[in-house]
Write a protein that holds these residues in place. Structure first.
Motif, PDB file in Angstrom:
ATOM      1  N   GLU A 127       0.975  -1.223  -0.117  1.00 53.59           N
ATOM      2  CA  GLU A 127       0.129   0.065   0.058  1.00 53.59           C
ATOM      3  C   GLU A 127       0.987   1.279  -0.123  1.00 53.59           C
ATOM      4  N   THR A 128       0.276   2.444  -0.236  1.00 56.04           N
ATOM      5  CA  THR A 128       0.826   3.503  -0.523  1.00 56.04           C
ATOM      6  C   THR A 128       0.056   4.932   0.046  1.00 56.04           C
ATOM      7  N   LEU A 129       0.791   5.863   0.538  1.00 61.64           N
ATOM      8  CA  LEU A 129       0.064   7.072   1.094  1.00 61.64           C
ATOM      9  C   LEU A 129       0.040   8.043  -0.150  1.00 61.64           C
ATOM     10  N   PRO A 130      -1.024   8.602  -0.442  1.00 66.11           N
ATOM     11  CA  PRO A 130      -0.760   9.509  -1.657  1.00 66.11           C
ATOM     12  C   PRO A 130      -0.024  10.637  -1.242  1.00 66.11           C
ATOM     13  N   ARG A 131       0.615  11.549  -2.211  1.00 66.00           N
ATOM     14  CA  ARG A 131       1.254  12.897  -1.617  1.00 66.00           C
ATOM     15  C   ARG A 131       0.249  13.894  -0.694  1.00 66.00           C
ATOM     16  N   GLY A 132       0.803  14.477  -0.104  1.00 63.96           N
ATOM     17  CA  GLY A 132      -0.366  15.451   0.725  1.00 63.96           C
ATOM     18  C   GLY A 132      -1.083  14.949   1.770  1.00 63.96           C
ATOM     19  N   SER A 133      -0.551  13.467   2.058  1.00 65.29           N
ATOM     20  CA  SER A 133      -1.268  12.925   3.175  1.00 65.29           C
ATOM     21  C   SER A 133      -1.043  13.430   4.703  1.00 65.29           C
ATOM     22  N   GLY A 134       0.189  14.405   4.879  1.00 63.79           N
ATOM     23  CA  GLY A 134       0.510  14.651   5.970  1.00 63.79           C
ATOM     24  C   GLY A 134       1.329  13.944   6.811  1.00 63.79           C
ATOM     25  N   PHE A 135       2.394  13.089   6.051  1.00 63.90           N
ATOM     26  CA  PHE A 135       3.123  12.243   6.567  1.00 63.90           C
ATOM     27  C   PHE A 135       4.470  12.254   5.836  1.00 63.90           C
ATOM     28  N   ASN A 136       5.569  11.874   6.611  1.00 68.95           N
ATOM     29  CA  ASN A 136       6.916  11.978   5.742  1.00 68.95           C
ATOM     30  C   ASN A 136       7.310  10.358   5.721  1.00 68.95           C
ATOM     31  N   ALA A 137       7.700  10.069   4.482  1.00 68.45           N
ATOM     32  CA  ALA A 137       8.070   8.443   4.441  1.00 68.45           C
ATOM     33  C   ALA A 137       9.440   8.361   4.917  1.00 68.45           C
ATOM     34  N   ILE A 138       9.637   7.312   5.824  1.00 69.29           N
ATOM     35  CA  ILE A 138      11.010   7.224   6.440  1.00 69.29           C
ATOM     36  C   ILE A 138      11.719   6.143   5.323  1.00 69.29           C
ATOM     37  N   THR A 139      12.852   6.830   4.895  1.00 69.34           N
ATOM     38  CA  THR A 139      13.253   6.066   3.815  1.00 69.34           C
ATOM     39  C   THR A 139      14.295   4.850   4.034  1.00 69.34           C
ATOM     40  N   THR A 140      14.350   4.709   5.264  1.00 75.20           N
ATOM     41  CA  THR A 140      15.196   3.420   5.810  1.00 75.20           C
ATOM     42  C   THR A 140      14.480   2.186   5.392  1.00 75.20           C
ATOM     43  N   PRO A 141      14.901   1.302   5.019  1.00 81.42           N
ATOM     44  CA  PRO A 141      14.152  -0.029   4.647  1.00 81.42           C
ATOM     45  C   PRO A 141      13.573  -0.817   5.800  1.00 81.42           C
ATOM     46  N   PRO A 142      12.687  -1.575   5.932  1.00 83.47           N
ATOM     47  CA  PRO A 142      11.660  -1.632   4.861  1.00 83.47           C
ATOM     48  C   PRO A 142      10.565  -0.367   4.540  1.00 83.47           C
ATOM     49  N   ALA A 143      10.155  -0.301   3.493  1.00 78.81           N
ATOM     50  CA  ALA A 143       9.319   0.795   3.142  1.00 78.81           C
ATOM     51  C   ALA A 143       8.264   0.747   3.826  1.00 78.81           C
ATOM     52  N   ARG A 144       7.076   1.336   3.571  1.00 76.72           N
ATOM     53  CA  ARG A 144       5.557   1.889   4.135  1.00 76.72           C
ATOM     54  C   ARG A 144       5.640   2.328   5.561  1.00 76.72           C
ATOM     55  N   ILE A 145       6.922   2.862   6.132  1.00 74.83           N
ATOM     56  CA  ILE A 145       6.924   3.505   7.385  1.00 74.83           C
ATOM     57  C   ILE A 145       6.861   5.015   7.271  1.00 74.83           C
ATOM     58  N   TYR A 146       6.004   5.582   7.912  1.00 72.25           N
ATOM     59  CA  TYR A 146       5.730   6.944   7.719  1.00 72.25           C
ATOM     60  C   TYR A 146       5.800   7.694   9.248  1.00 72.25           C
ATOM     61  N   ARG A 147       6.232   9.106   9.140  1.00 68.59           N
ATOM     62  CA  ARG A 147       6.247   9.567  10.340  1.00 68.59           C
ATOM     63  C   ARG A 147       5.394  10.869  10.372  1.00 68.59           C
ATOM     64  N   ARG A 148       4.690  11.204  11.421  1.00 67.78           N
ATOM     65  CA  ARG A 148       3.968  12.493  11.381  1.00 67.78           C
ATOM     66  C   ARG A 148       4.985  13.595  12.043  1.00 67.78           C
ATOM     67  N   PRO A 149       5.150  14.759  11.003  1.00 70.58           N
ATOM     68  CA  PRO A 149       6.141  15.440  11.176  1.00 70.58           C
ATOM     69  C   PRO A 149       6.076  16.392  12.480  1.00 70.58           C
ATOM     70  N   CYS A 150       7.005  16.669  13.191  1.00 70.22           N
ATOM     71  CA  CYS A 150       6.748  17.706  14.251  1.00 70.22           C
ATOM     72  C   CYS A 150       6.577  19.038  13.892  1.00 70.22           C
ATOM     73  N   PRO A 151       6.036  19.786  14.646  1.00 67.64           N
ATOM     74  CA  PRO A 151       5.754  21.112  14.187  1.00 67.64           C
ATOM     75  C   PRO A 151       7.283  22.171  14.283  1.00 67.64           C
ATOM     76  N   PRO A 152       7.522  22.708  13.404  1.00 65.52           N
ATOM     77  CA  PRO A 152       8.810  23.654  13.523  1.00 65.52           C
ATOM     78  C   PRO A 152       8.841  24.539  14.963  1.00 65.52           C
ATOM     79  N   SER A 153      10.154  24.316  15.385  1.00 63.59           N
ATOM     80  CA  SER A 153      10.204  24.910  16.732  1.00 63.59           C
ATOM     81  C   SER A 153      10.549  26.365  16.648  1.00 63.59           C
ATOM     82  N   GLU A 154       9.993  27.238  17.539  1.00 58.38           N
ATOM     83  CA  GLU A 154       9.957  28.617  17.503  1.00 58.38           C
ATOM     84  C   GLU A 154      11.510  29.181  17.418  1.00 58.38           C
TER      85      GLU A 154
END
Ligand SMILES: C[S@@+](CC[C@H](N)C(=O)[O-])C[C@H]1O[C@@H](n2cnc3c(N)ncnc32)[C@H](O)[C@@H]1O
Length: 268
Positions: free
Chosen positions: A241-268
């Motif tokens: 399965e894949t997430l479409p672009r703009g889903s609000g997750f970053n794909a973790i490039t370390t194998p195996p695939a299909r692991i995503y991370r919700r980004p942290c808000p930028p720090s002030e």
């Protein structure tokens, strides 16, 4: 003799299942849908599609039995071991301690997946760390099996000898999940296209579920998953399965695939 549906009759049920549960029944799954429907009608002693439609409108339990009949609840212990290994190698080291780790397994079917994850976390987290897994599905039949937590040796064949000794007991030749593992997992009926039942999750698994959903429902499900995950938390979906672009997750490039991370808000 099983009931023979007109395409209009079949589509009435198909549309209802898509609207309420997001389930997609493309042309190649029409026979599967019709056979599930016909089986339920036979069990209810109903011989017209219109009468069965009225039955499920007025009887939530029958709707639930229909869901059981038309969903694929296939699962396996340690399915896609590489992804569970990635939990140990890449995700566990990111858990920084403090509060109990919160995990959601969406579309848990008959329980093999949350129990496998519970064994993985118990084996890889420091002993002082606490975690809890909320496992959800729309199929009551599947959840009942998951809650019973007793599996034939054949179904549990991917569980290592060492894990069997530590996490299962013998129940008349079947393998029964130990109390220590059961207390880590709770099972709840929930539709993944609706508001999340878990908030601020550190890790969410939703594997081999999105593939059964219609495009609009898939988008709703992804929104639900995102809402449930804490900033910096992880999402694992099925290997195909894949997430479409703009889903609000970053794909973790370390194998195996299909692991995503919700980004942290930028720090002030
Ligand atoms: C093929 S099984 C996958 C089980 C497990 N995640 C795995 O990978 O082994 C798909 C599961 O998704 C569940 N499911 C389908 N639509 C769902 C929905 N809208 N909300 C929650 N669960 C759903 C089905 O009932 C079924 O148990």
């Amino acid at each position: 003799m099983s009931y023979s549906f007109t395409s209009h009759e079949r589509d009435v049920f198909k549309d209802l299942l898509t609207e309420r549960f997001g389930l997609a029944f493309e042309e190649h799954r029409h026979r599967f849908l019709e056979s599930g429907l016909a089986g339920r009608m036979e069990d209810c002693g109903i011989d017209s599609a219109a009468a069965y439609r009225r039955r499920i409108e007025n009887d939530g339990d029958e709707l639930s039995r229909l869901i059981d009949a038309v969903t694929n609840n296939l699962s396996r212990f340690f399915r896609n071991r590489g992804q569970l290994q990635a939990v140990t190698d890449f995700i566990v080291p990111e858990f920084t301690g403090g509060r109990a780790i919160s995990v959601w397994v969406a579309g848990c079917a008959t329980g093999e997946e949350p129990y496998s994850l519970a064994m993985t976390l118990a084996d890889s987290l420091p002993e002082s760390a606490d975690f809890h897994i909320t496992a959800t599905d729309i199929s009551r039949r599947a959840l009942k099996i998951a809650l019973a937590g007793t599996y034939s040796p054949r179904r549990a064949r991917a569980v290592s000898e060492s894990a069997r000794t530590r996490y299962f007991s013998d129940d008349n030749g079947r393998l029964s999940v130990s109390a220590s593992l059961r207390r880590r997992v709770s099972f709840v009926e929930h539709n993944v296209i609706e508001a999340p039942v878990v908030h601020d999750a550190d890790l969410v698994l939703c594997r081999n579920v999105l593939t059964y959903l219609a495009p609009q429902a898939r988008r709703a499900a992804i929104r639900t998953l995102r809402e449930s995950i804490a900033a910096g938390g992880f999402l694992i979906i099925g290997n195909s399965e894949t997430l479409p672009r703009g889903s609000g997750f970053n794909a973790i490039t370390t194998p195996p695939a299909r692991i995503y991370r919700r980004p942290c808000p930028p720090s002030e």
